[in-house]
Design an enzyme around this catalytic site. Structure first.
Site, PDB file in Angstrom:
ATOM      1  N   ASP A   1      42.041  40.189  86.495  1.00  9.66           N
ATOM      2  CA  ASP A   1      43.506  40.175  86.537  1.00  9.66           C
ATOM      3  C   ASP A   1      44.071  41.562  86.829  1.00  9.66           C
ATOM      4  OD1 ASP A   1      44.244  37.355  85.725  1.00  9.66           O
ATOM      5  OD2 ASP A   1      42.909  37.910  84.086  1.00  9.66           O
TER       6      ASP A   1
ATOM      7  N   ASP B   1      37.121  44.185  86.787  1.00 16.78           N
ATOM      8  CA  ASP B   1      38.059  43.351  86.048  1.00 16.78           C
ATOM      9  C   ASP B   1      38.646  42.356  87.059  1.00 16.78           C
ATOM     10  OD1 ASP B   1      40.037  42.504  84.129  1.00 16.78           O
ATOM     11  OD2 ASP B   1      41.458  43.852  85.103  1.00 16.78           O
TER      12      ASP B   1
END
Length: 206
Positions: free
Chosen positions: A9, A7
């Site tokens: 963020d 991922d």
């Protein structure tokens, strides 16, 4: 060859891109509330993404690019990626955020690919609309399966790393399921839990 999917963020990057953009544009509190609901799983990811991006309508694209060029990487990101590459991992980022940010991180970190969404703009300003490959809660899991088929890499040789609800769709297709400083909804699906905000903590589990 192995596969590591991250991922972006609050995982590879220290913070949430859309929250940072929103604070610069004066709509931070409204966007924060929606982001929190989405990451905890209380709001549908697609709807929350559309609602948040709509609040950025009229923001100068040049400001977006400037902010995205100066985002802070997570502690240990460079060292972890370097070690994964040394161990013959293909390293990829899947983000429900934006290409403006992930493409710069790809260059900085030497990632093999980045898959994320596009902030639409017209005449140098955001239109408040968004499109792309990572629009739904299920998008990351679907893309992971596609990537595994293309690369000929099995789930046994795959690691997924994330922090929020929309990362959960990756976990059924990865042997190593890393919850990094994660929300409870993701932690309960993980088999590796990292509490410290330092990606080098993952090295002990390789």
């Amino acid at each position: 060859m192995k596969l590591a999917v991250f991922d972006f963020d609050s995982t590879l990057m220290d913070g949430e891109t859309i929250d940072i953009l929103a604070h610069h544009y004066g709509v931070g509190e409204e966007v924060d509330r929606i982001t929190k609901g989405a990451m905890e799983g209380g709001l549908d990811f697609y709807e929350s993404l559309k609602r948040r991006v709509a609040l950025l309508r009229g923001m100068e694209l040049s400001l977006v690019e400037e902010i995205c060029a100066n985002l802070t990487l997570m502690e240990g990101a460079k060292e972890l990626i370097q070690e994964l590459k040394r161990r013959d991992y293909k390293v990829v980022v899947f983000s429900g955020g934006f290409k403006n940010a992930t493409s710069k991180a790809r260059e900085t970190l030497g990632l093999d690919a980045d898959f994320s969404n596009i902030l639409h703009h017209k005449e140098g300003k955001l239109t408040g609309e968004v499109g792309g490959e990572m629009m739904f809660g299920s998008s990351k899991g679907e893309m992971m399966q596609t990537l595994q088929r293309l690369l000929g890499i099995s789930p046994e040789l795959t690691m997924a790393v994330g922090d929020g609800a929309n990362d959960a769709s990756m976990f059924p297709f990865a042997k190593q399921r890393v919850a990094f400083c994660a929300k409870p909804i993701l932690r309960e699906k993980a088999n590796i839990i990292i509490e410290k905000k330092d990606l080098r903590e993952i090295l002990a589990h390789l």
